[in-house]
Enzyme design. Structure first.
Site: not given
Ligand code: NDP
Ligand code: BG6
Length: 494
Positions: A242, A46, A342, A218, A184, A179-180, A150, A237
């Site tokens: 995982h 957005r 954690k 972790e 690995k 599922d990352h 996820k 989580d």
């Molecule tokens: P963020 O909150 O940092 O980013 C969310 C993204 O979604 C932003 O680009 C936001 O941008 C966009 N967005 C679009 N529509 C909406 C809305 N209605 N409300 C809020 N945000 C919106 O999340 P992450 O990047 O950390 O995570 C993204 C997904 O990946 C999540 O489902 C998370 O569970 C999963 N994930 C994340 C990990 C991580 O390490 N970060 C690890 C594993 C999984 P904008 O506000 O511009 O629209």
């Molecule tokens: C993510 C979890 O999926 O895996 C995190 O949301 C966690 O909470 C992470 O820290 C662990 O991944 P890795 O690759 O660092 O073991």
């Protein structure tokens, strides 16, 4: 093998995952020549960003995280584009049509499109519906695939509902549930260790294995993700996805061949064989914990309840330990102790296979049980622990180890988990992605645990920098054992 020519559309392109993982992974693939020159990335979210400002932001990520510079960085960034839309408004998706047409024409990608859902999970069902409304899911011109981040659902009901919703617009072969951990190298190496060696297979069963320990520890806390984490906890989580996938790799039967279906058939079979844990079992087989303030490597750290985004009265578990059993011929009666937390003393993910001891002790001092330690991260490797004679008079045994460090095999182009999985999705190889039946089997197993916790599950406190609540020791002590306390380094000093 290179990826197919394609356009990758990342939903959630202004978010953390795109910045820290996805763009760096694509950059590295590009740098080592694994991406076809004719690829493009269309970031979608957005936030109002232009192509240039998106490029600039991603460039900063790459300089910061990858130390990127020079011509390759410039060339890579030229493949990046951005389109702002309101992700939950179907009408707004019309803006994607001309952008995608333009990119497919410019790069000759023949309509091949990989959608990556990296938004809040509440949008995972909405985005496919909106794409379909604009004809963006049809495979008439080029393949269409969708990677879903996820968490895949919040519980068994929401996971099933999400599946039904996505399946209205994409067929199973188009859906890649990421599922990352499956990306690995060392998790995949579990399969090679087990199925390419005649040595281990005869021992890999209830006749020779006493118990299995799986640890995902972790030292980090919840960092900036307190808001998300508090609604999730360690069970959702780490364990539901995982760690159960790792357990499946340890316990599955050999697939007839390595391809997406036969591999995933075996994974699903073992997950379906997990002995269901009912309320009455959980009292003795589950321990949950939450970290309080403490110190890690000499530095003081906050308690969970003081973390940003965490409600002051939260009962969310940041630690879980559970005793699982697998009801099949190979594993009947062998406990799998799985724990994750954690703010543990160190970051370590490992599997320890504990073998049964000799039937009768011959020497006055025997070595501890034989162990195979499979270190998934860090200091990836495998260590075999067994007894040998202590030099000197008499016959006393002491534990020694034979160690293999994965770094000795690593080539400079070793792929990280996200690189491997993105590349596989671009090649249409779903082997390392979770199939719908496996995801449901995991949720089915976890659901009674979540229900138990919601009703009466106690969450014990543990000090940050320790190995979890003392009650977790009692869990494994019932088996007459102690949890291993792994260090950051695998190698044992003999
Ligand atoms: P963020 O909150 O940092 O980013 C969310 C993204 O979604 C932003 O680009 C936001 O941008 C966009 N967005 C679009 N529509 C909406 C809305 N209605 N409300 C809020 N945000 C919106 O999340 P992450 O990047 O950390 O995570 C993204 C997904 O990946 C999540 O489902 C998370 O569970 C999963 N994930 C994340 C990990 C991580 O390490 N970060 C690890 C594993 C999984 P904008 O506000 O511009 O629209
Ligand atoms: C993510 C979890 O999926 O895996 C995190 O949301 C966690 O909470 C992470 O820290 C662990 O991944 P890795 O690759 O660092 O073991």
């Amino acid at each position: 093998m290179k990826a197919d020519n394609n356009c990758i559309v990342i939903f959630g392109a202004s978010g953390d995952l795109t910045y820290r993982k996805l763009i760096p992974a694509l950059y590295h693939l590009y740098k080592i020549g694994r991406l076809a020159e004719s690829f493009s990335v269309l970031g979608v979210a957005r936030s109002e960003l232009s192509d240039d400002s998106f490029r600039q932001k991603m460039r900063e990520a790459l300089i910061d995280l990858e130390g990127a510079s020079g011509e390759i960085l410039d060339k890579f960034c030229n493949h990046l584009y951005y389109q702002a839309i309101n992700t939950s408004d179907v009408v707004d998706y019309a803006k994607l049509l001309p952008r995608l047409d333009e990119l497919h024409d410019k790069y000759g990608t023949g309509g091949n499109t990989l959608y990556y859902l990296s938004t809040p999970p509440s949008l995972y069902g909405v985005i496919p519906e909106c794409l379909s409304a604009h004809g963006l899911t049809t495979e008439e011109f080029g393949w269409k695939r969708i990677i879903v981040e996820k968490p895949f659902g919040y519980d068994i009901e929401t996971a099933k509902a999400l599946d039904i919703q996505i399946h209205k617009y994409f067929e199973e072969h188009q859906i890649y549930r990421i599922d990352h951990y499956l990306g690995k190298e060392t998790v995949q190496n579990l399969l090679v260790l087990r199925f390419s060696n005649g040595l281990f297979e005869p021992l890999w069963n209830r006749n020779f294995i006493d118990y299995v320990e799986i640890t995902g520890a972790e030292s980090l806390g919840v960092e900036e993700r307190g808001g998300y984490y508090d609604g999730s906890g360690a069970m959702r989580d780490m364990f539901q996805n995982h760690l159960l996938q790792v357990l499946a790799m340890v316990a599955m039967e050999p697939p007839a061949i390595i391809n997406a279906n036969s591999m995933r058939d075996e994974v699903a079979k073992v997950l379906h064989s997990l002995h269901p844990l009912h309320k009455e079992d959980l009292k003795n087989n589950l321990v949950l914990g939450q970290y309080s303030a403490g110190s890690i490597e000499g530095k003081p750290v906050k308690g969970y309840l003081e973390e940003k985004g965490v409600p002051a009265e939260s009962n969310t578990e940041t630690y879980m330990a559970v005793r699982c059993q697998i009801d099949n011929w190979r594993w009947a009666g062998v406990p799998f102790y799985v724990r994750s937390g954690k703010r543990m003393p160190t970051r370590v993910t490992e599997v320890v296979i504990h073998f049964k001891t000799t039937p009768h002790p011959v020497f006055s001092q025997n070595a501890p049980d034989n162990k195979l330690i499979i270190r998934i991260q860090p200091d990836e490797g495998i260590s075999m622990r067994f007894g040998l004679k202590k030099p000197g008079a008499g016959f006393e045994a002491k534990e020694v180890s034979m160690d293999f460090r994965y770094a000795d095999l690593a080539s400079p182009s070793l792929l990280t988990a996200y690189e491997r999985l993105l590349l596989d999705a671009m090649k249409g190889d779903a082997t390392l992605f979770a199939r719908t039946d496996a995801v449901h089997a995991c949720w089915n197993f976890v659901q009674p645990i979540l229900d138990y916790k919601a009703e009466r599950g106690r969450v014990y406190e543990y000090e940050a920098g320790t190995w979890g609540p003392a009650e977790a020791n009692k869990l494994i002590a019932k088996h007459g054992k102690l949890w291993r306390k792994p260090s950051g380094q695998m190698k044992k000093k003999v």
